[in-house]
Write a protein that holds these residues in place. Sequence first.
Motif, PDB file in Angstrom:
ATOM      1  N   SER A 115       0.812  -1.218   0.000  1.00  0.00           N
ATOM      2  CA  SER A 115       0.000   0.000   0.000  1.00  0.00           C
ATOM      3  C   SER A 115       0.844   1.265   0.000  1.00  0.00           C
ATOM      4  N   ALA A 116       2.081   1.169   0.476  1.00  0.00           N
ATOM      5  CA  ALA A 116       2.947   2.350   0.546  1.00  0.00           C
ATOM      6  C   ALA A 116       3.498   2.748  -0.818  1.00  0.00           C
ATOM      7  N   PHE A 117       3.494   1.839  -1.759  1.00  0.00           N
ATOM      8  CA  PHE A 117       3.952   2.160  -3.110  1.00  0.00           C
ATOM      9  C   PHE A 117       2.857   2.909  -3.873  1.00  0.00           C
ATOM     10  N   THR A 118       3.275   3.887  -4.680  1.00  0.00           N
ATOM     11  CA  THR A 118       2.358   4.592  -5.566  1.00  0.00           C
ATOM     12  C   THR A 118       3.054   4.802  -6.911  1.00  0.00           C
ATOM     13  N   GLU A 119       2.328   5.421  -7.830  1.00  0.00           N
ATOM     14  CA  GLU A 119       2.930   5.718  -9.134  1.00  0.00           C
ATOM     15  C   GLU A 119       4.031   6.761  -9.033  1.00  0.00           C
ATOM     16  N   ARG A 120       4.157   7.425  -7.872  1.00  0.00           N
ATOM     17  CA  ARG A 120       5.204   8.439  -7.691  1.00  0.00           C
ATOM     18  C   ARG A 120       6.442   7.886  -6.980  1.00  0.00           C
ATOM     19  N   THR A 121       6.416   6.595  -6.614  1.00  0.00           N
ATOM     20  CA  THR A 121       7.565   6.002  -5.930  1.00  0.00           C
ATOM     21  C   THR A 121       8.716   5.845  -6.917  1.00  0.00           C
ATOM     22  N   LYS A 122       9.785   6.592  -6.696  1.00  0.00           N
ATOM     23  CA  LYS A 122      10.948   6.544  -7.585  1.00  0.00           C
ATOM     24  C   LYS A 122      12.103   5.750  -6.994  1.00  0.00           C
ATOM     25  N   VAL A 123      12.242   5.775  -5.670  1.00  0.00           N
ATOM     26  CA  VAL A 123      13.337   5.076  -5.008  1.00  0.00           C
ATOM     27  C   VAL A 123      12.796   4.353  -3.781  1.00  0.00           C
ATOM     28  N   VAL A 124      13.233   3.107  -3.601  1.00  0.00           N
ATOM     29  CA  VAL A 124      13.028   2.380  -2.357  1.00  0.00           C
ATOM     30  C   VAL A 124      14.387   2.339  -1.674  1.00  0.00           C
ATOM     31  N   LEU A 125      14.484   2.969  -0.521  1.00  0.00           N
ATOM     32  CA  LEU A 125      15.749   3.061   0.207  1.00  0.00           C
ATOM     33  C   LEU A 125      15.727   2.065   1.363  1.00  0.00           C
ATOM     34  N   LEU A 126      16.465   0.972   1.180  1.00  0.00           N
ATOM     35  CA  LEU A 126      16.518  -0.096   2.175  1.00  0.00           C
ATOM     36  C   LEU A 126      17.735   0.047   3.073  1.00  0.00           C
ATOM     37  N   ASN A 127      17.648  -0.526   4.249  1.00  0.00           N
ATOM     38  CA  ASN A 127      18.801  -0.678   5.136  1.00  0.00           C
ATOM     39  C   ASN A 127      18.728  -2.090   5.688  1.00  0.00           C
ATOM     40  N   ASN A 128      19.644  -2.951   5.250  1.00  0.00           N
ATOM     41  CA  ASN A 128      19.602  -4.361   5.611  1.00  0.00           C
ATOM     42  C   ASN A 128      21.021  -4.908   5.715  1.00  0.00           C
ATOM     43  N   PRO A 129      21.410  -5.378   6.922  1.00  0.00           N
ATOM     44  CA  PRO A 129      20.731  -5.367   8.222  1.00  0.00           C
ATOM     45  C   PRO A 129      20.348  -3.946   8.660  1.00  0.00           C
ATOM     46  N   HIS A 130      19.315  -3.880   9.486  1.00  0.00           N
ATOM     47  CA  HIS A 130      18.623  -2.614   9.693  1.00  0.00           C
ATOM     48  C   HIS A 130      19.002  -1.913  10.994  1.00  0.00           C
ATOM     49  N   ASN A 131      19.366  -0.650  10.848  1.00  0.00           N
ATOM     50  CA  ASN A 131      19.584   0.261  11.963  1.00  0.00           C
ATOM     51  C   ASN A 131      18.373   1.192  12.024  1.00  0.00           C
ATOM     52  N   ALA A 155      17.034  -5.763  12.676  1.00  0.00           N
ATOM     53  CA  ALA A 155      16.375  -6.781  11.846  1.00  0.00           C
ATOM     54  C   ALA A 155      17.267  -7.157  10.663  1.00  0.00           C
ATOM     55  N   VAL A 156      17.171  -8.416  10.249  1.00  0.00           N
ATOM     56  CA  VAL A 156      17.783  -8.894   9.011  1.00  0.00           C
ATOM     57  C   VAL A 156      16.638  -9.433   8.156  1.00  0.00           C
ATOM     58  N   PHE A 157      16.408  -8.842   7.015  1.00  0.00           N
ATOM     59  CA  PHE A 157      15.209  -9.149   6.237  1.00  0.00           C
ATOM     60  C   PHE A 157      15.363 -10.462   5.476  1.00  0.00           C
ATOM     61  N   PRO A 158      14.391 -11.344   5.603  1.00  0.00           N
ATOM     62  CA  PRO A 158      14.441 -12.633   4.910  1.00  0.00           C
ATOM     63  C   PRO A 158      14.085 -12.483   3.438  1.00  0.00           C
ATOM     64  N   ARG A 159      14.264 -13.570   2.721  1.00  0.00           N
ATOM     65  CA  ARG A 159      14.022 -13.561   1.275  1.00  0.00           C
ATOM     66  C   ARG A 159      12.587 -13.140   0.936  1.00  0.00           C
ATOM     67  N   ALA A 160      11.624 -13.541   1.751  1.00  0.00           N
ATOM     68  CA  ALA A 160      10.230 -13.205   1.448  1.00  0.00           C
ATOM     69  C   ALA A 160      10.013 -11.700   1.431  1.00  0.00           C
ATOM     70  N   VAL A 161      10.601 -10.989   2.397  1.00  0.00           N
ATOM     71  CA  VAL A 161      10.453  -9.531   2.455  1.00  0.00           C
ATOM     72  C   VAL A 161      11.187  -8.883   1.292  1.00  0.00           C
TER      73      VAL A 161
END
Length: 428
Positions: free
Chosen positions: A194-210, A214-220
């Motif tokens: 739901s957080a994605f829209t047609e205006r989403t240009k960049v997804v900024l991840l941090n993994n492992p997460h500060n 958290a360490v994101f699994p393959r499903a995420v």
Amino acid sequence: MAGRAVRTSRSPVQEGNPTVTSPVPLSVNAAASPWKRAASGANLLSAQGELGTTIFEEMTTLALATGAINLGQGFPDEDGPAEIKAAAQAAIAAGSNQYAPGKGIPELRSAVAAHQERFYGLALDPQTEVVVTTGATEAIAAAVLAFVGPGDEVLTFEPFYDSYGAIIGLTGARHVTTPLLAPDFLPDLDALESAFTERTKVVLLNNPHNPTGAVFPRAVLGRVVELARRHDAVIVSDEVYEHMTFGVPHLPVATIPGAAERTITISSAGKTFSFTGWKVGWASGPAHLVAALRTVKQFLTYSSGTPFQSAIAEGLSLPDDFYAGIISELQHKRDILADGLRAAGFDVYTPRGTYFINVDTAPLGISDSVELARRLPSLVGVAAIPVPVFCHPEGAERTRSLLRFAFCKRTEVLEEAATRLATLREKL
């Protein structure tokens, strides 16, 4: 739902306090001065528009004033490998003291490419698919500046590292978040979609997460890639804690099918080798994305740290037992601190990565972690960071009772911190 949300109530903002240590409603629009957008994005403007200081500065000041052990800021209190220091000294003595090439010295770019293939099977051309940066922070800034502007959206998980909010604010883009939920700090995948829209240009991840650990699994990660492809978004993946995972492997998002062609992967020497002051980072990915990032980066610092680049090139070739040693040592330190935090009466969320550990203050009858963070240095002589400062207002309410501690300190320091923390209940 991946986990339960932490219950919260009123806002933790301290009225009349010019030091902003919790998020406030954003009062700065896209037409405001760029510095105000950056400050607002990093939660450094009060509701009245006053500029404050970072929570890190406030907690460090309190630690110094009280003689407290500072487990707030995430930097080691001892140097990294002697051979890497010696390599830097040798490079200086040999005359490597002028500008490096804008994209980094060839030796380091080749070492980064070799590292990515060695650990993850990612094949990179060091000539066109790797660029050296002034720490990971510059790489993140250059990537966001390269791909977004006013009217665009950048999606991050929340809590988020404060520099993300600052650079997104600087661009004039909208910062959209999706929450990471205690106790495992994984996202609800429907909320992520739901957080994605047609205006989403960049997804900024941090993994492992500060700051959550958290360490994101393959499903995420797979869902992130699927949604990024659907919306034609670039993935910028901050993986500076890649060699700090406990019991689970680090999985770079670029290894997920369909991700490589749209992913910039970022890491640095500061965390892995405990040389945070050298500010040597890098970004890698497909040539067209790296070229765009490099175009912006060359007008930020152009280049930096020539002798340090040479030394880190040698560090990346250290044997596997060095990297295994990082994990085993940090896990031991994590467990020392975790025991002290449990003895203090906190609910402890054992991290699967990074060198941060989060606790819930609610079992002590305390719902405001900002207030407790300000009291801890004088109460027990330990400083920490309240998690709400890494959030927008709604997220600050959700994480209102969470505190973050860093365990990247010497063992004897952590043992003393654990002893002090164990006295908290009797002093409250």
